[in-house]
Scaffold this active site. Structure first.
Site, mmCIF file in Angstrom:
data_model
loop_
_atom_site.group_PDB
_atom_site.id
_atom_site.type_symbol
_atom_site.label_atom_id
_atom_site.label_comp_id
_atom_site.label_asym_id
_atom_site.label_seq_id
_atom_site.Cartn_x
_atom_site.Cartn_y
_atom_site.Cartn_z
ATOM 1 N N HIS A 184 1.712 4.384 -2.968
ATOM 2 C CA HIS A 184 1.797 5.847 -2.777
ATOM 3 C C HIS A 184 3.166 6.340 -3.259
ATOM 4 C CE1 HIS A 184 -1.826 6.327 -0.439
ATOM 5 N NE2 HIS A 184 -1.401 5.653 0.612
ATOM 6 N N ASP B 141 -6.516 8.060 4.032
ATOM 7 C CA ASP B 141 -6.235 8.589 2.698
ATOM 8 C C ASP B 141 -7.419 9.386 2.153
ATOM 9 O OD1 ASP B 141 -3.676 7.536 2.543
ATOM 10 O OD2 ASP B 141 -4.403 5.604 1.827
ATOM 11 N N HIS C 28 0.843 -1.205 0.000
ATOM 12 C CA HIS C 28 0.000 0.000 0.000
ATOM 13 C C HIS C 28 0.882 1.261 0.000
ATOM 14 C CE1 HIS C 28 -3.644 2.298 1.560
ATOM 15 N NE2 HIS C 28 -2.659 3.108 1.903
ATOM 16 N N GLU C 29 1.874 1.269 0.887
ATOM 17 C CA GLU C 29 2.770 2.437 0.978
ATOM 18 C C GLU C 29 3.639 2.568 -0.269
ATOM 19 O OE1 GLU C 29 2.362 4.684 3.145
ATOM 20 O OE2 GLU C 29 0.952 3.518 4.343
HETATM 21 ZN ZN LIG Z 1 -2.468 5.144 2.326
#
Ligand SMILES: [Zn+2]
Length: 238
Positions: free
Chosen positions: A72, A169, A68-69
């Site tokens: 980003h 987010d 997930h990171e």
């Molecule tokens: Zn996030």
């Protein structure tokens, strides 16, 4: 800043695990070992298999947070920003920015990439689990249980992160949308207000459903306030 250990480097970004992560990992493993199927491994007779699968699931849960990171981070790098490091800690993970991207549409892409990657992984894992597992989750191979739990958790992680409240987010996406039409501080104020309203609603829900929701609501409320102060400090100092 808490002590962190570097465990590797992906797409040029150092990956670090915070000391708090080492405390929470066994807690997650214990949680999975105590839940009944299909959300845990409590039904498994062999203690060794039960705890090994629980620990494996806990580790893969944090790998999911890392992905997930990284989603980003990937778009941050593509849009000319830079990332100092990715930290895995008590409450999940965070990509620490060195240079931020400011154009609203790019910000929306960067922020949305996280939840979208989680939801995609979740759907894929649930699909794989249900297609490959020949028998029902209750009696099936325990390894499929790992796939099912991870699919479920990723889907939850993605959807929950879209709640329009800081530090989720969704709060950042909302602010970026608002900042297309107004000043950044004003956009933050509006996004924070909406985040606080969500926190209150989640809190009220928590009183009736689960006390954990109340704690999450307090966390969201606190973070919303902190975000507002931070932005005001940076942008109104001069
Ligand atoms: Zn996030």
């Amino acid at each position: 800043m808490n002590k962190a250990y570097r465990i590797g480097k992906i797409i040029g970004i150092p990956i670090k695990i915070d000391i708090s992560f080492l405390i929470v990992l066994p807690l997650f493993a214990w949680f999975f070992s105590s839940q009944t199927q299909p959300f845990g491994f409590a039904g498994i007779q062999s203690e060794i298999i039960k705890y090994t699968l629980s620990l494996l699931t806990a580790i893969l849960l944090f790998v999911s947070v890392l992905v997930h990171e990284l989603a980003h981070s990937y778009f941050t790098l593509r849009f000319g920003g830079s990332i100092k490091e990715i930290r895995l800690h008590l409450l999940g993970g965070a990509a620490v920015m060195k240079q931020e991207v400011h154009e609203p549409l790019k910000v929306i892409t960067i922020v949305a990439a996280g939840p979208v990657s989680s939801i995609m992984m979740g759907v894929l894992l649930l699909f794989l689990g249900s297609t490959l597992n020949p028998v029902s989750l209750k009696d099936g191979n325990s390894l499929f249980l790992v796939v099912f739990i991870l699919g479920y958790v990723n889907l939850f992680l993605g959807i929950f992160n879209l709640v329009p409240a800081f530090p989720m987010d969704g709060g950042r996406i909302l602010r970026a949308f608002l900042s297309i039409h107004m000043d950044y501080v004003k956009a933050t104020e509006k996004a924070v207000l909406i985040g606080k309203i969500f926190a209150v609603l989640i809190g009220i829900l928590g009183l009736f459903i689960d006390i954990w929701l109340l704690l999450i609501a307090l966390y969201i409320y606190g973070n919303a306030s902190r975000e507002e102060q931070l932005v005001k400090m940076i942008y109104r100092r001069y």
